[in-house]
Write a protein that holds these residues in place. Structure first.
Motif, mmCIF file in Angstrom:
data_model
loop_
_atom_site.group_PDB
_atom_site.id
_atom_site.type_symbol
_atom_site.label_atom_id
_atom_site.label_comp_id
_atom_site.label_asym_id
_atom_site.label_seq_id
_atom_site.Cartn_x
_atom_site.Cartn_y
_atom_site.Cartn_z
ATOM 1 N N TYR A 22 30.176 125.023 -3.899
ATOM 2 C CA TYR A 22 29.635 124.772 -2.571
ATOM 3 C C TYR A 22 29.734 123.287 -2.233
ATOM 4 C CZ TYR A 22 27.159 129.254 -2.179
ATOM 5 O OH TYR A 22 26.820 130.560 -2.052
ATOM 6 N N SER A 23 29.816 122.990 -0.953
ATOM 7 C CA SER A 23 29.620 121.615 -0.510
ATOM 8 C C SER A 23 28.119 121.440 -0.293
ATOM 9 C CB SER A 23 30.382 121.345 0.780
ATOM 10 O OG SER A 23 29.753 121.969 1.874
ATOM 11 N N ALA A 24 27.659 120.209 -0.346
ATOM 12 C CA ALA A 24 26.228 119.945 -0.171
ATOM 13 C C ALA A 24 25.767 120.364 1.217
ATOM 14 C CB ALA A 24 25.942 118.464 -0.420
ATOM 15 N N ASN A 25 26.584 120.119 2.230
ATOM 16 C CA ASN A 25 26.190 120.474 3.592
ATOM 17 C C ASN A 25 26.084 121.979 3.768
ATOM 18 O OD1 ASN A 25 26.043 117.813 4.394
ATOM 19 N ND2 ASN A 25 28.165 117.758 5.070
ATOM 20 N N TYR A 26 27.003 122.734 3.194
ATOM 21 C CA TYR A 26 26.944 124.188 3.303
ATOM 22 C C TYR A 26 25.704 124.730 2.594
ATOM 23 C CZ TYR A 26 27.992 129.103 2.807
ATOM 24 O OH TYR A 26 27.901 130.464 2.844
ATOM 25 N N LEU A 27 25.456 124.230 1.394
ATOM 26 C CA LEU A 27 24.294 124.678 0.623
ATOM 27 C C LEU A 27 22.995 124.357 1.368
ATOM 28 C CD1 LEU A 27 23.351 125.905 -2.099
ATOM 29 C CD2 LEU A 27 23.230 123.570 -2.962
ATOM 30 N N ALA A 28 22.922 123.173 1.950
ATOM 31 C CA ALA A 28 21.722 122.770 2.696
ATOM 32 C C ALA A 28 21.504 123.670 3.909
ATOM 33 C CB ALA A 28 21.856 121.313 3.136
ATOM 34 N N ALA A 29 22.559 123.949 4.646
ATOM 35 C CA ALA A 29 22.430 124.796 5.838
ATOM 36 C C ALA A 29 22.083 126.232 5.459
ATOM 37 C CB ALA A 29 23.720 124.764 6.641
ATOM 38 N N LYS A 30 22.693 126.732 4.413
ATOM 39 C CA LYS A 30 22.466 128.119 4.011
ATOM 40 C C LYS A 30 21.015 128.360 3.598
ATOM 41 C CE LYS A 30 24.008 131.686 0.851
ATOM 42 N NZ LYS A 30 24.967 132.095 -0.167
ATOM 43 N N ALA A 38 20.206 119.244 -1.539
ATOM 44 C CA ALA A 38 21.397 120.002 -1.929
ATOM 45 C C ALA A 38 22.278 119.174 -2.868
ATOM 46 C CB ALA A 38 22.183 120.421 -0.692
ATOM 47 N N ARG A 39 22.445 117.878 -2.565
ATOM 48 C CA ARG A 39 23.242 117.012 -3.451
ATOM 49 C C ARG A 39 22.597 116.916 -4.829
ATOM 50 N NH1 ARG A 39 24.214 114.335 1.431
ATOM 51 N NH2 ARG A 39 22.378 113.009 1.227
ATOM 52 N N ASP A 40 21.268 116.799 -4.855
ATOM 53 C CA ASP A 40 20.551 116.736 -6.133
ATOM 54 C C ASP A 40 20.750 118.017 -6.937
ATOM 55 O OD1 ASP A 40 19.671 114.212 -5.419
ATOM 56 O OD2 ASP A 40 17.665 114.900 -4.823
ATOM 57 N N LEU A 41 20.674 119.162 -6.256
ATOM 58 C CA LEU A 41 20.879 120.443 -6.947
ATOM 59 C C LEU A 41 22.298 120.550 -7.500
ATOM 60 C CD1 LEU A 41 19.066 123.020 -4.656
ATOM 61 C CD2 LEU A 41 18.344 122.184 -6.889
ATOM 62 N N LEU A 42 23.266 120.116 -6.724
ATOM 63 C CA LEU A 42 24.653 120.155 -7.197
ATOM 64 C C LEU A 42 24.830 119.291 -8.443
ATOM 65 C CD1 LEU A 42 26.488 120.129 -3.788
ATOM 66 C CD2 LEU A 42 26.795 121.834 -5.567
ATOM 67 N N GLN A 43 24.145 118.155 -8.491
ATOM 68 C CA GLN A 43 24.213 117.285 -9.663
ATOM 69 C C GLN A 43 23.542 117.934 -10.873
ATOM 70 O OE1 GLN A 43 24.909 113.275 -10.017
ATOM 71 N NE2 GLN A 43 26.551 114.653 -9.475
ATOM 72 N N GLU A 44 22.384 118.544 -10.653
ATOM 73 C CA GLU A 44 21.609 119.132 -11.749
ATOM 74 C C GLU A 44 22.198 120.446 -12.247
ATOM 75 O OE1 GLU A 44 17.493 119.534 -10.656
ATOM 76 O OE2 GLU A 44 17.474 117.525 -9.781
ATOM 77 N N GLY A 46 25.262 122.038 -11.176
ATOM 78 C CA GLY A 46 26.711 122.123 -11.294
ATOM 79 C C GLY A 46 27.263 123.091 -10.261
ATOM 80 N N PRO A 47 28.526 123.500 -10.416
ATOM 81 C CA PRO A 47 29.198 124.293 -9.375
ATOM 82 C C PRO A 47 28.947 125.797 -9.419
ATOM 83 C CG PRO A 47 30.732 123.785 -11.110
ATOM 84 C CD PRO A 47 29.441 123.076 -11.458
ATOM 85 N N ASP A 48 28.059 126.259 -10.276
ATOM 86 C CA ASP A 48 27.798 127.690 -10.407
ATOM 87 C C ASP A 48 27.055 128.199 -9.174
ATOM 88 O OD1 ASP A 48 27.015 130.263 -11.058
ATOM 89 O OD2 ASP A 48 26.257 129.735 -13.040
ATOM 90 N N ARG A 49 27.738 128.968 -8.324
ATOM 91 C CA ARG A 49 27.152 129.418 -7.048
ATOM 92 C C ARG A 49 25.905 130.263 -7.243
ATOM 93 N NH1 ARG A 49 31.458 130.664 -2.413
ATOM 94 N NH2 ARG A 49 32.712 128.803 -2.644
ATOM 95 N N GLU A 50 25.917 131.142 -8.217
ATOM 96 C CA GLU A 50 24.766 132.024 -8.436
ATOM 97 C C GLU A 50 23.525 131.211 -8.796
ATOM 98 O OE1 GLU A 50 23.508 135.822 -11.223
ATOM 99 O OE2 GLU A 50 25.626 135.351 -10.929
ATOM 100 N N ARG A 51 23.679 130.288 -9.735
ATOM 101 C CA ARG A 51 22.545 129.449 -10.135
ATOM 102 C C ARG A 51 22.107 128.535 -8.998
ATOM 103 N NH1 ARG A 51 23.663 126.126 -15.106
ATOM 104 N NH2 ARG A 51 21.548 125.441 -14.668
ATOM 105 N N LEU A 52 23.077 128.023 -8.219
ATOM 106 C CA LEU A 52 22.728 127.182 -7.073
ATOM 107 C C LEU A 52 21.896 127.955 -6.056
ATOM 108 C CD1 LEU A 52 25.984 125.145 -6.472
ATOM 109 C CD2 LEU A 52 23.718 124.200 -6.918
ATOM 110 N N ASN A 53 22.307 129.186 -5.768
ATOM 111 C CA ASN A 53 21.561 129.999 -4.807
ATOM 112 C C ASN A 53 20.141 130.265 -5.288
ATOM 113 O OD1 ASN A 53 23.474 130.282 -2.742
ATOM 114 N ND2 ASN A 53 24.500 131.920 -3.838
ATOM 115 N N LEU A 54 19.994 130.605 -6.553
ATOM 116 C CA LEU A 54 18.662 130.871 -7.101
ATOM 117 C C LEU A 54 17.786 129.622 -7.052
ATOM 118 C CD1 LEU A 54 19.582 133.086 -10.180
ATOM 119 C CD2 LEU A 54 18.433 133.807 -8.088
ATOM 120 N N THR A 55 18.350 128.497 -7.458
ATOM 121 C CA THR A 55 17.589 127.256 -7.488
ATOM 122 C C THR A 55 17.251 126.776 -6.080
ATOM 123 O OG1 THR A 55 18.785 126.688 -9.507
ATOM 124 C CG2 THR A 55 17.553 124.932 -8.458
ATOM 125 N N ALA A 56 18.197 126.875 -5.156
ATOM 126 C CA ALA A 56 17.946 126.456 -3.773
ATOM 127 C C ALA A 56 16.888 127.336 -3.129
ATOM 128 C CB ALA A 56 19.240 126.488 -2.975
#
Length: 65
Positions: A22-30, A38-44, A46-56
């Motif tokens: 994901y891009s940070a802007n897409y993750l933030a909007a979603k 969103a940038r912090d989550l991407l750093q912590e 990584g690029p795993d979409r499933e984990r990003l969605n759960l964490t966000a």
């Protein structure tokens, strides 16, 4: 130039994000979080979409409380 749909050329697939993170802007909007969160989550996470969605989602729920 050809009319064949199979021969689209190099530029056609340039915008596709299949297999990319994901891009940070897409993750933030979603998930309706800030771009910085969103940038912090991407750093912590990584690029795993499933984990990003759960964490966000968890971040968003924590913001609502």
């Amino acid at each position: 130039m050809t009319d064949g749909k199979a021969e689209r050329g190099r530029g056609y697939s340039m915008g596709c994000a299949t297999g990319e993170g994901y891009s940070a802007n897409y993750l933030a909007a979603k998930h309706r979080i800030s771009a910085q969160q969103a940038r912090d989550l991407l750093q912590e996470v990584g690029p795993d979409r499933e984990r990003l969605n759960l964490t966000a989602s968890a971040v968003r729920r924590a913001m609502q409380d």
